[in-house]
Design a protein around this motif. Structure first.
Motif, short mmCIF file in Angstrom:
data_model
loop_
_atom_site.label_atom_id
_atom_site.label_comp_id
_atom_site.label_asym_id
_atom_site.label_seq_id
_atom_site.Cartn_x
_atom_site.Cartn_y
_atom_site.Cartn_z
N PHE A 1 0.68 -1.19 -0.31
CA PHE A 1 0.02 -0.19 0.36
C PHE A 1 0.83 1.58 0.35
CE2 PHE A 1 -2.46 -3.57 1.62
CZ PHE A 1 -3.86 -3.11 1.29
N VAL A 2 0.24 2.32 -0.94
CA VAL A 2 1.29 3.40 -0.90
C VAL A 2 0.41 5.23 -0.02
CG1 VAL A 2 2.27 4.80 -2.34
CG2 VAL A 2 2.17 2.42 -3.31
N ASP A 3 1.26 5.40 -0.03
CA ASP A 3 0.72 6.93 0.98
C ASP A 3 0.55 7.54 -0.33
OD1 ASP A 3 0.60 9.03 2.24
OD2 ASP A 3 2.13 8.44 3.63
N GLY A 4 -0.32 8.32 -0.49
CA GLY A 4 -1.06 9.39 -0.93
C GLY A 4 -0.77 10.10 -0.63
N GLY A 5 -0.99 11.27 0.90
CA GLY A 5 -0.60 12.12 1.27
C GLY A 5 -1.98 12.67 1.76
N ALA A 6 -1.95 13.86 1.86
CA ALA A 6 -3.09 14.28 2.48
C ALA A 6 -3.94 14.79 2.20
CB ALA A 6 -2.40 15.19 4.06
N LYS A 7 -3.62 15.62 0.99
CA LYS A 7 -4.64 16.46 -0.31
C LYS A 7 -5.06 14.96 -1.11
CE LYS A 7 -2.30 20.60 0.96
NZ LYS A 7 -1.52 21.90 0.24
N ALA A 8 -5.12 13.70 -1.29
CA ALA A 8 -5.52 12.82 -2.40
C ALA A 8 -6.75 13.35 -2.26
CB ALA A 8 -5.14 11.41 -1.41
N ARG A 9 -7.06 13.16 -3.39
CA ARG A 9 -8.56 13.05 -4.11
C ARG A 9 -9.83 12.70 -3.22
NH1 ARG A 9 -11.19 16.29 -7.00
NH2 ARG A 9 -13.39 15.35 -8.10
N ALA A 10 -8.99 11.09 -3.93
CA ALA A 10 -9.91 9.40 -3.47
C ALA A 10 -9.03 9.38 -2.29
CB ALA A 10 -9.71 8.75 -4.40
#
Length: 437
Positions: free
Chosen positions: A379-388
Motif C-alpha cells: 500500500f502507498v501513502d497518497g498524502g494528505a491531499k489525496a482526492r480519493a
C-alpha cells in the motif's frame, strides 16, 4: 503479381460469422516492468492485433495515429453530426490542430488523456472496425466484429509510461462510448464486464464483456458463483483534466465504510470514506495505480495496525524499500496457499457481512534484488491531499474476479480466487471454433 487472397477471404469469413448476440472476451496481460495491464483486441481492416493500456476509468479508447495508421474502414466524424454531438466534444478540429487519417477541417475532436502522466491533447475522433473473440464463458470462439467502433486518434508522446508494445488505451469507464458500453449498445447485450487479472509473467488473465457469467477457470470452476455484490457509487465530479460541466466521473467508486486488520476496525475519520459534493473522498477502483493508494491518515492507521498484528506472528519490521514503508525479511515470513502468512485486511462495505478480504498474496509485494529479499506491505501513502481516500490498485486485484455491472449499478467481487483452488491465469484460451454463438 497479384496479392494473396487469404487475408481477404479470412475477413469476409468473419463478416459471415458475426453473431447478432453474444458475449466477448479479451486476454489481459501484466507488464512486468510497470506492473500495469494491457488488453489485446483486433483493430482496423484488415484486422490487426493491437495491445492497449487498460484504463478502468477512461471514458473512451484511443490509438496512436501518427505511426502510419492504415485501414480501409476508418472514417472521421463530421463536426455537426448527431454522433459528434453525443460525444460531448469540446471542439472541432482541423488537420493542423488534430492530425489523423483522412483528416478534414470538419472533424469532430476529442481529448484523449494519459491518466498516469496527467497529459491530454486535442485529437481527431474517428470510427473503425474492432473485433474480439466470442465466448461461452469457457473458451474463446470466432471473432465478433464491431464495424462502427468510436475511438480517438492520439500522438506517440501520449504513450509515455505505458507498457511496452502498447499503441493506445482501452477505455472501460462508465460512459456511453467506453469499450463495454459500445459492445452493449451495438450487440444489445448487458452493460456488464468482468476482470480477472493475472500476475503471471507468462499466462494472461481475462476480461469478459456482455455477460454476468458463467466464467469458467480450470479445473472447471465457475467463479461467477463466488461473487459478492456492493453498489457502485456515482462520484458527482469528474477528476480528468478535461471535465465537462455537470458531468459525473466515469470512474468506478464503491462505499467502503470501514477497514479491518485481523478483524479489528481501524479508527478513521469517517468523512474521508464518503464522496463529498466536490468529488473528494471515497474509494475508487483503478488499473492505473499499480498498488493501492491511501490518504495519509488512512495509511498511518493501516500500517500501525498491521505492524502491531504482525508482531504477534513474530515478524519484525526491517529496512523499507520504496515506495513501501513496512517490510519484513522474506526468510521470516511463512508462505501459504493464500500467499504470505500475514494479517488479513478487510474492506467492509454496506454491512459487516459484505467485505473484500485481502490476503497476503494481495497485501504483500516480494522484492528480491542484490542483497535485499523482503516482503513489503503493498500500500502507498497518497498524502494528505489525496482526492480519493482509497484507490484500490492493480496488485490488490490480482487473482480476484471483479465484475462491473454498470446496468445494475453494482460491483461484484470474489476476494482471492486462490481460495477456490484456481487463479486468473487458468482461463482456457484454447479456441473452440465449434461454439454455436
Amino acid at each position: 503479381m497479384s496479392p494473396p487472397l487469404y487475408p481477404l477471404f479470412f475477413f469476409f469469413l468473419l463478416l459471415l460469422l458475426s453473431p447478432s448476440f453474444s458475449a466477448f472476451l479479451a486476454p489481459v496481460r501484466q507488464d512486468q516492468k510497470t506492473s500495469l495491464y494491457t488488453l489485446s483486441v483486433y483493430l482496423k481492416t484488415p484486422l490487426q492485433p493491437t495491445n492497449l493500456f487498460l484504463d478502468l476509468g477512461a471514458s473512451f479508447s484511443w490509438v496512436d495515429c501518427t505511426q502510419n495508421y492504415t485501414s480501409t474502414t476508418y472514417h472521421s466524424i463530421p463536426c455537426n453530426s448527431s454522433l459528434c454531438n453525443s460525444l460531448d466534444k469540446l471542439a472541432c478540429s482541423n488537420c493542423f490542430d488534430a492530425p489523423g487519417p483522412g483528416c478534414s477541417n470538419d472533424s469532430c475532436a476529442l481529448f484523449p488523456e494519459n491518466s498516469a502522466t496527467r497529459k491530454v491533447l486535442l485529437a481527431q475522433a474517428l470510427v473503425d472496425t474492432l473485433a474480439l473473440p466470442l465466448t461461452d464463458g469457457r473458451n474463446p470462439g470466432r471473432l465478433g466484429l464491431v464495424r462502427e467502433f468510436v475511438l480517438s486518434c492520439s500522438k506517440t508522446p501520449l504513450l509515455k509510461g505505458f507498457p511496452k508494445g502498447t499503441t493506445g488505451l482501452a477505455g472501460l469507464g462508465r460512459s456511453n462510448f467506453s469499450l463495454p458500453a459500445q459492445l452493449s449498445s451495438i450487440y444489445s447485450i448487458p452493460y456488464v464486464f468482468a476482470l480477472c487479472l493475472s500476475g503471471s509473467p507468462s499466462a494472461p488473465g481475462v476480461a469478459f464483456f456482455g455477460t454476468g457469467g458463467p466464467y469458467y477457470f480450470l479445473p472447471e470452476i465457475d467463479l461467477s458463483k463466488s461473487l459478492i455484490y456492493t453498489p457502485l457509487i456515482l462520484n458527482p465530479v469528474g477528476s480528468t483534466l478535461i471535465t465537462y460541466y455537470l458531468h459525473p466521473s466515469d470512474e468506478y467508486f464503491i462505499g467502503v465504510t470501514s477497514i479491518k486488520v485481523n478483524g479489528k476496525a481501524l479508527e478513521l475519520n469517517q468523512t474521508l470514506l464518503t464522496v463529498d459534493q466536490n468529488g473528494s473522498g471515497g474509494t475508487k477502483i483503478s488499473t492505473v495505480a499499480p498498488y493501492t493508494v491511501l490518504h495519509a491518515s488512512v495509511y498511518k492507521a493501516l500500517t500501525e495496525a498491521f505492524v502491531n498484528e504482525s508482531a504477534a506472528l513474530n515478524l519484525t519490521v526491517t529496512d523499507p524499500v520504496k515506495p513501501f514503508s513496512v517490510c519484513y525479511s522474506a526468510e521470516d515470513v511463512l508462505e501459504t496457499r493464500m500467499g504470505p502468512a500475514v494479517p488479513t485486511v478487510d474492506l467492509v462495505m454496506q454491512s459487516e457481512d459484505v467485505f473484500w478480504r485481502i490476503f497476503g498474496a494481495n497485501s504483500m509485494v516480494r522484492i528480491a534484488r542484490k542483497e535485499v529479499d523482503v516482503w513489503c506491505l503493498g500500500f502507498v501513502d497518497g498524502g494528505a491531499k489525496a482526492r480519493a481516500s482509497i484507490v484500490l490498485g492493480g496488485h490488490q486485484m490480482v487473482d480476484n474476479l471483479v465484475q462491473f455491472d454498470v446496468g445494475s449499478r453494482r460491483l461484484g467481487f470474489s476476494s482471492s480466487v486462490l481460495a477456490h483452488s484456481t487463479t486468473c491465469a487458468n482461463f482456457n484460451f484454447t479456441a473452440n471454433n465449434n461454439l454455436d454463438l
